[in-house]
Design an enzyme around this catalytic site. Structure first.
Site, PDB file in Angstrom:
ATOM      1  CG  ASN A 164      38.197  41.366  25.354  1.00 11.94           C
ATOM      2  OD1 ASN A 164      37.185  40.832  24.908  1.00 11.94           O
ATOM      3  ND2 ASN A 164      38.588  42.577  24.982  1.00 11.94           N
ATOM      4  CG  HIS A 187      43.423  40.728  28.219  1.00 12.76           C
ATOM      5  ND1 HIS A 187      43.623  40.567  26.881  1.00 12.76           N
ATOM      6  CD2 HIS A 187      42.805  41.936  28.336  1.00 12.76           C
ATOM      7  CE1 HIS A 187      43.154  41.601  26.219  1.00 12.76           C
ATOM      8  NE2 HIS A 187      42.666  42.439  27.081  1.00 12.76           N
ATOM      9  CB  CYS A 224      49.083  40.185  32.499  1.00 14.15           C
ATOM     10  SG  CYS A 224      49.228  39.767  34.234  1.00 14.15           S
TER      11      CYS A 224
END
Length: 408
Positions: A311, A313, A348
């Site tokens: 995904n 991240h 993040c």
């Protein structure tokens, strides 16, 4: 003359008068050599006898027996290892093969759980219990999953929790083309993100131990989903750890949180288990740390390419390793993590630079410690807040009663 006849008879056998000749049934007089048989038994010369030939008075060693006998006698096959085996060797080989196959099958069955509904490969993708709501999967603790004290790490536990969650979706037939999302979620570009995670560890397994992870989902408000886990020892049945989490949906393109569409709700609601969380919700507020209130700070943390999931991240398990970077080594050497609470604030990316802040509390009971954590971007954005509890090594938490229907 007699010598010439004898030498010739050694190479050209003369048929016997009683037996037919080589070229037919004619009389023995067919042979040009005719030898009278003496009446006494002192000396008899047979027509087909081989007289040892001599050359210049020296005997030449020739094999006995006529050419006729050599031609009539069948040549035996060459002696090899195969034709020297006894006749029962094939039967013995078949019995050995059958025995080895039966022994292998018995060993495989001996590794499997004894319940009829769980007779599947113990380290496969897992199985769904007969109620259709609880998913079970076994894991063997590998050598690269243990730490300096010989037990598995908290990251290993978190990886097992994440793996069972994804395999649960797959086994239930809800896995679409995306990573852990249902078909309707894939159509609407939605993915699951965790907002809160609570873990309580009673005992860490060691190398070569086999653990069983049970997981199930339940409703969490209008737009969320609750997922719980129970980790137990396969041999003793002891509860090793338990965890509870809250998940919501995020749009993969806009990276914003989204409400749960009705189509998705209809997909997942049949799999909800009406059960209370295995970890009671810790609603204590997690404080925000800064450079003044933190006791330890670790700066310059950057994600590697392998820290990203599909995904795009950073995997949420990686965050735990980052907050532990700022925990003092004196605490890590004498204590072990017994509980944690994490609240995820934002995702993040691969180009983020972070810093980890930790404040150590000093309660009246000095045997146990508690830490407050903050993981944030160096520019100031919060990634997560957390709280960890630590107990002295070689001790365990108090046991908690678990509902019977979950353990069965």
């Amino acid at each position: 003359m007699v010598l010439t006849t004898t030498v010739a008879s050694a190479f050209f056998p003369v048929p016997s008068p009683d037996k037919p000749g080589k070229f037919g049934n004619g009389p023995a007089s067919f042979s040009p050599l005719k030898i009278k048989t003496p009446t006494n038994d002192v000396l008899q010369v047979k027509a087909n006898a081989h007289a040892p030939p001599k050359i210049n008075g020296t005997s030449v060693g020739l094999k006995s027996g006529s050419l006729k006998n050599q031609e009539d006698t069948p040549t035996p096959p060459p002696r090899t290892f195969i034709n020297q085996l006894p006749d029962w060797s094939m039967l013995l080989a078949a019995i050995t093969t059958a025995f080895l196959a039966a022994e292998k099958q018995w060993m495989m069955l001996d590794w499997k759980p004894k319940r009829p509904d769980m007779l599947v490969h113990p380290f496969g993708l897992g199985r769904i219990a007969p109620d259709g709501l609880i998913f079970c999967q076994n894991f063997s603790i590998r050598s690269y999953e243990i730490g300096a004290d010989g037990t598995s790490s908290i990251e290993t536990l978190m990886n097992h929790l994440q793996e069972t969650a994804l395999n649960h979706v797959k086994k239930a037939g809800l896995l679409g083309d995306g990573f852990g999302c249902t078909p309707e979620m894939y159509k609407k570009n939605l993915i699951w993100v965790v907002t809160k995670m609570q873990v309580v560890v009673n005992h860490y397994p060691a190398w070569n131990d086999t653990v069983q992870v049970n997981t199930w989902v339940s409703r969490s408000g209008k737009n969320g989903m609750h997922r719980d886990w129970l980790v137990s020892d396969c041999k003793t049945g002891e509860i090793l750890s338990r965890a509870s989490s809250v998940w919501v949906m995020m749009n993969k393109k806009t990276r914003r949180l989204s409400k749960m569409p009705e189509e998705v709700r209809h997909e997942i609601e049949p799999y909800f288990l009406d059960s209370a969380p295995v970890v009671e919700d810790d609603d204590r507020k997690l404080p925000k740390l800064d450079e003044e209130t933190a006791d330890f700070i670790c700066k310059g943390l950057t994600p590697r390419w392998n820290d990203l999931d599909v995904n795009q991240h950073v995997n949420n398990v990686k965050y735990i390793g980052w907050i532990l970077e700022s925990v003092p080594s004196t605490l890590l050497e004498t204590h072990q993590l017994s509980a944690l609470t994490l609240e995820y604030r934002r995702e993040c990316g691969s180009d983020s630079v972070l810093q980890s802040l930790t404040a150590v509390d000093h309660p009246e009971n000095e045997t146990r410690s508690q830490c407050q954590h903050l993981l944030q971007l160096e520019k100031g954005g919060e990634i997560l807040r957390g709280r960890t509890e630590w107990r002295p090594k070689n001790t365990s938490n108090d046991k908690v009663a678990i509902p019977t229907e979950i353990l069965e």
